[in-house]
Scaffold this motif. Structure first.
Motif, PDB file in Angstrom:
ATOM      1  N   SER A 236       0.818  -1.213   0.000  1.00 31.73           N
ATOM      2  CA  SER A 236       0.000   0.000   0.000  1.00 31.73           C
ATOM      3  C   SER A 236       0.853   1.264   0.000  1.00 31.73           C
ATOM      4  CB  SER A 236      -0.926   0.016   1.224  1.00 31.73           C
ATOM      5  OG  SER A 236      -1.811  -1.085   1.198  1.00 31.73           O
ATOM      6  N   GLU A 237       2.165   1.103   0.241  1.00 31.07           N
ATOM      7  CA  GLU A 237       3.046   2.268   0.292  1.00 31.07           C
ATOM      8  C   GLU A 237       3.105   2.948  -1.071  1.00 31.07           C
ATOM      9  OE1 GLU A 237       6.801   0.947   1.742  1.00 31.07           O
ATOM     10  OE2 GLU A 237       5.994   0.227   3.656  1.00 31.07           O
ATOM     11  N   GLY A 238       3.063   4.256  -1.064  1.00 30.69           N
ATOM     12  CA  GLY A 238       3.067   4.995  -2.313  1.00 30.69           C
ATOM     13  C   GLY A 238       1.711   5.079  -2.972  1.00 30.69           C
ATOM     14  N   SER A 239       0.656   4.798  -2.215  1.00 29.36           N
ATOM     15  CA  SER A 239      -0.691   4.880  -2.782  1.00 29.36           C
ATOM     16  C   SER A 239      -0.987   6.299  -3.251  1.00 29.36           C
ATOM     17  CB  SER A 239      -1.733   4.470  -1.740  1.00 29.36           C
ATOM     18  OG  SER A 239      -3.038   4.770  -2.189  1.00 29.36           O
ATOM     19  N   PRO A 240      -1.604   6.459  -4.432  1.00 23.95           N
ATOM     20  CA  PRO A 240      -1.924   7.799  -4.931  1.00 23.95           C
ATOM     21  C   PRO A 240      -3.183   8.390  -4.309  1.00 23.95           C
ATOM     22  CG  PRO A 240      -2.657   6.156  -6.496  1.00 23.95           C
ATOM     23  CD  PRO A 240      -1.946   5.404  -5.395  1.00 23.95           C
ATOM     24  N   ILE A 241      -3.922   7.608  -3.535  1.00 22.18           N
ATOM     25  CA  ILE A 241      -5.208   8.072  -3.007  1.00 22.18           C
ATOM     26  C   ILE A 241      -5.000   9.032  -1.844  1.00 22.18           C
ATOM     27  CG2 ILE A 241      -7.380   7.385  -1.929  1.00 22.18           C
ATOM     28  CD1 ILE A 241      -7.234   4.792  -3.497  1.00 22.18           C
ATOM     29  N   GLN A 242      -5.496  10.253  -2.030  1.00 19.94           N
ATOM     30  CA  GLN A 242      -5.448  11.287  -1.000  1.00 19.94           C
ATOM     31  C   GLN A 242      -6.860  11.832  -0.805  1.00 19.94           C
ATOM     32  OE1 GLN A 242      -2.520  14.251  -2.116  1.00 19.94           O
ATOM     33  NE2 GLN A 242      -1.143  12.705  -2.954  1.00 19.94           N
ATOM     34  N   ASN A 243      -7.006  12.780   0.085  1.00 23.14           N
ATOM     35  CA  ASN A 243      -8.305  13.412   0.287  1.00 23.14           C
ATOM     36  C   ASN A 243      -8.525  14.421  -0.843  1.00 23.14           C
ATOM     37  OD1 ASN A 243      -8.939  12.097   2.771  1.00 23.14           O
ATOM     38  ND2 ASN A 243      -7.500  13.452   3.811  1.00 23.14           N
ATOM     39  N   GLU A 244      -9.279  14.003  -1.858  1.00 23.67           N
ATOM     40  CA  GLU A 244      -9.468  14.819  -3.056  1.00 23.67           C
ATOM     41  C   GLU A 244     -10.875  14.632  -3.616  1.00 23.67           C
ATOM     42  OE1 GLU A 244      -5.468  15.039  -5.566  1.00 23.67           O
ATOM     43  OE2 GLU A 244      -6.036  12.964  -5.186  1.00 23.67           O
ATOM     44  N   TYR A 245     -11.314  15.625  -4.366  1.00 26.36           N
ATOM     45  CA  TYR A 245     -12.572  15.559  -5.098  1.00 26.36           C
ATOM     46  C   TYR A 245     -12.202  15.722  -6.560  1.00 26.36           C
ATOM     47  CZ  TYR A 245     -17.444  16.622  -6.348  1.00 26.36           C
ATOM     48  OH  TYR A 245     -18.710  16.613  -6.895  1.00 26.36           O
ATOM     49  N   LEU A 246     -12.269  14.637  -7.328  1.00 23.88           N
ATOM     50  CA  LEU A 246     -11.695  14.618  -8.669  1.00 23.88           C
ATOM     51  C   LEU A 246     -12.745  14.357  -9.746  1.00 23.88           C
ATOM     52  CD1 LEU A 246      -8.608  12.350  -7.867  1.00 23.88           C
ATOM     53  CD2 LEU A 246      -8.628  14.850  -8.005  1.00 23.88           C
ATOM     54  N   SER A 247     -12.507  14.920 -10.918  1.00 26.56           N
ATOM     55  CA  SER A 247     -13.344  14.629 -12.074  1.00 26.56           C
ATOM     56  C   SER A 247     -12.880  13.309 -12.679  1.00 26.56           C
ATOM     57  CB  SER A 247     -13.230  15.739 -13.110  1.00 26.56           C
ATOM     58  OG  SER A 247     -11.919  15.755 -13.661  1.00 26.56           O
ATOM     59  N   ALA A 248     -13.717  12.711 -13.516  1.00 26.05           N
ATOM     60  CA  ALA A 248     -13.342  11.483 -14.203  1.00 26.05           C
ATOM     61  C   ALA A 248     -12.096  11.704 -15.058  1.00 26.05           C
ATOM     62  CB  ALA A 248     -14.500  10.989 -15.064  1.00 26.05           C
ATOM     63  N   ASP A 249     -11.988  12.875 -15.680  1.00 25.70           N
ATOM     64  CA  ASP A 249     -10.812  13.206 -16.497  1.00 25.70           C
ATOM     65  C   ASP A 249      -9.525  13.148 -15.681  1.00 25.70           C
ATOM     66  OD1 ASP A 249     -12.203  13.681 -18.874  1.00 25.70           O
ATOM     67  OD2 ASP A 249     -12.677  15.720 -18.278  1.00 25.70           O
ATOM     68  N   GLN A 250      -9.627  13.490 -14.405  1.00 25.53           N
ATOM     69  CA  GLN A 250      -8.443  13.488 -13.544  1.00 25.53           C
ATOM     70  C   GLN A 250      -8.110  12.092 -13.027  1.00 25.53           C
ATOM     71  OE1 GLN A 250     -10.214  16.543 -10.949  1.00 25.53           O
ATOM     72  NE2 GLN A 250      -8.350  17.766 -11.241  1.00 25.53           N
ATOM     73  N   ILE A 251      -9.128  11.265 -12.819  1.00 25.96           N
ATOM     74  CA  ILE A 251      -8.896   9.941 -12.242  1.00 25.96           C
ATOM     75  C   ILE A 251      -8.416   8.927 -13.273  1.00 25.96           C
ATOM     76  CG2 ILE A 251     -10.051   7.918 -11.253  1.00 25.96           C
ATOM     77  CD1 ILE A 251     -11.513   9.611  -9.396  1.00 25.96           C
ATOM     78  N   LEU A 252      -9.001   8.918 -14.446  1.00 22.06           N
ATOM     79  CA  LEU A 252      -8.701   7.864 -15.419  1.00 22.06           C
ATOM     80  C   LEU A 252      -7.207   7.738 -15.749  1.00 22.06           C
ATOM     81  CD1 LEU A 252     -11.753   8.136 -17.852  1.00 22.06           C
ATOM     82  CD2 LEU A 252     -11.366   6.507 -16.003  1.00 22.06           C
ATOM     83  N   PRO A 253      -6.450   8.839 -15.900  1.00 23.57           N
ATOM     84  CA  PRO A 253      -5.012   8.672 -16.148  1.00 23.57           C
ATOM     85  C   PRO A 253      -4.275   8.011 -14.982  1.00 23.57           C
ATOM     86  CG  PRO A 253      -5.738  10.879 -16.763  1.00 23.57           C
ATOM     87  CD  PRO A 253      -6.865  10.255 -16.007  1.00 23.57           C
ATOM     88  N   ARG A 254      -4.849   8.058 -13.800  1.00 30.00           N
ATOM     89  CA  ARG A 254      -4.189   7.481 -12.627  1.00 30.00           C
ATOM     90  C   ARG A 254      -4.250   5.953 -12.613  1.00 30.00           C
ATOM     91  NH1 ARG A 254      -5.149  11.497  -7.443  1.00 30.00           N
ATOM     92  NH2 ARG A 254      -4.872  13.472  -8.572  1.00 30.00           N
ATOM     93  N   PHE A 255      -5.031   5.373 -13.501  1.00 35.14           N
ATOM     94  CA  PHE A 255      -5.048   3.919 -13.609  1.00 35.14           C
ATOM     95  C   PHE A 255      -3.654   3.376 -13.858  1.00 35.14           C
ATOM     96  CE2 PHE A 255      -9.671   2.893 -15.127  1.00 35.14           C
ATOM     97  CZ  PHE A 255     -10.178   3.537 -14.008  1.00 35.14           C
ATOM     98  N   TYR A 256      -2.794   4.192 -14.487  1.00 29.96           N
ATOM     99  CA  TYR A 256      -1.492   3.715 -14.928  1.00 29.96           C
ATOM    100  C   TYR A 256      -0.352   4.139 -13.990  1.00 29.96           C
ATOM    101  CZ  TYR A 256      -4.443   3.077 -18.977  1.00 29.96           C
ATOM    102  OH  TYR A 256      -5.482   2.708 -19.802  1.00 29.96           O
ATOM    103  N   GLN A 257      -0.697   4.743 -12.872  1.00 23.94           N
ATOM    104  CA  GLN A 257       0.315   5.120 -11.888  1.00 23.94           C
ATOM    105  C   GLN A 257       0.635   3.935 -10.975  1.00 23.94           C
ATOM    106  OE1 GLN A 257      -1.158   8.468  -9.670  1.00 23.94           O
ATOM    107  NE2 GLN A 257      -1.022   9.876 -11.393  1.00 23.94           N
ATOM    108  N   LYS A 258       1.634   4.123 -10.113  1.00 29.14           N
ATOM    109  CA  LYS A 258       1.918   3.115  -9.095  1.00 29.14           C
ATOM    110  C   LYS A 258       0.688   2.963  -8.206  1.00 29.14           C
ATOM    111  CE  LYS A 258       4.866   2.006  -5.152  1.00 29.14           C
ATOM    112  NZ  LYS A 258       5.982   2.441  -4.269  1.00 29.14           N
ATOM    113  N   ASN A 259       0.301   1.733  -7.954  1.00 26.86           N
ATOM    114  CA  ASN A 259      -0.910   1.422  -7.182  1.00 26.86           C
ATOM    115  C   ASN A 259      -2.164   2.016  -7.821  1.00 26.86           C
ATOM    116  OD1 ASN A 259       0.295  -0.178  -5.223  1.00 26.86           O
ATOM    117  ND2 ASN A 259       0.693   1.530  -3.850  1.00 26.86           N
TER     118      ASN A 259
END
Length: 311
Positions: free
Chosen positions: A126-149
């Protein structure tokens, strides 16, 4: 709460107990016995006799997706949460997710994931998880599929969904990596998602006998099929940058196959050739991407060489 159940008699009680102990108590707990051959059906019935919030569905084995779909159709609540029957959830998970969607007026919320081993100790995944306290649009979340975790954005089980998101979307029956088939569509349909940095879902990694612990199984290639579905979806919604990211992920897997040692599994080889043809038959825009896939369909090695020369 929808809990698909199959051959998890050793873990089921602890999973359901973690749901029953939620600080948000107004729950409909649906236990879907997917034709489990062990003592799970009896355990489910005993739990239902002790807790009026629990509803048990006994059905013939149809796989995880089928069990989830049956649970969705049988549910009556406004919101849905999926919990795998060999995992657990932290006491405040539902309350925090529900509060988040109410405060932000969205149809989906997700929380962080704590990866643990069978003894309950953190594995460090779970270390390095990109999930933080945020309110995001779909446009902002979908590219994160390819990040670490980035998988934490994709999986079905660390999220609270408004049931309307599943009106035209179902999990693909008979497929592994079923979350990857529908994650992008669900997030796009929700439009905005609230994320909370709370490790509410406790995922037990690589449990013996689990799907993810079975290596070199042809069914793992369902993940490549899911990426094809996602690629086509990104074409439909005009997300050209995500096409590049998705193609890169596919090519990495396919090139490892075509440049590596020949497979000794004929079913695996046949499936890979089928996937290669499916990608080669892609149509639409942008044209540059389609040309690349056409070359790949002719020869993966030729496509690889041409791309390196052109760079």
């Amino acid at each position: 709460m929808i809990v698909p159940i199959y051959k998890v008699e050793k873990y089921l009680l602890q999973c359901v107990k973690s749901i029953q102990q939620q600080t948000y108590s107004e729950l409909e707990i649906i236990l879907v016995d997917d034709g489990s051959p062990d003592s799970c059906p009896q355990i489910c019935d005993e739990l239902a006799a002790q807790d009026t919030r629990i509803k048990v569905i006994h059905k013939a084995n149809g796989g995880l997706s089928d069990a989830r779909n049956v649970g969705i159709r049988s549910s009556t609540g406004e919101y849905l949460v999926f919990v795998d029957s060999d995992d657990e959830i932290a006491p405040e998970m539902i309350e925090r997710l529900y509060t988040a969607v109410q405060l932000n007026g969205t149809k989906m919320a997700l929380c962080n994931v704590l990866c643990i081993d069978e003894t309950g100790l953190p594995t460090g995944e779970s270390e390095g998880s990109p999930i933080q306290n945020e309110y995001l649009s779909a446009d902002q979340i979908l590219p994160r599929f390819y990040q670490k975790n980035g998988l934490f954005y994709i999986v079905a089980w660390n999220k609270l969904y408004h049931r309307s998101l599943f009106q035209e979307i179902t999990f693909p029956v008979g497929k592994w990596h079923e979350d990857e088939f529908v994650a992008a569509q669900l997030i796009w349909k929700a439009r905005r998602v609230v994320c909370i940095d709370y490790m509410g879902y406790h995922y037990v990694t690589q449990r013996a006998g689990s799907i993810m612990s079975i290596q070199n199984d042809v069914r793992h290639l369902d993940a490549l099929e899911a990426l094809l579905i996602r690629y086509r979806f990104y074409q439909e919604i005009g997300q050209s940058e995500l096409l590049h990211e998705t193609r890169a992920r596919v090519l990495k897997a396919l090139e490892e196959y075509y440049w590596g040692k020949p497979s000794k599994d004929s079913a695996y080889d046949v499936r890979m050739k089928q996937i290669r043809r499916e990608y080669g038959n892609l149509t639409g825009f942008p044209l540059k991407e389609i040309i690349k896939w056409k070359i790949f369909a002719i020869s993966p090695i030729l496509e690889h060489i041409l791309l390196r020369v052109l760079k």
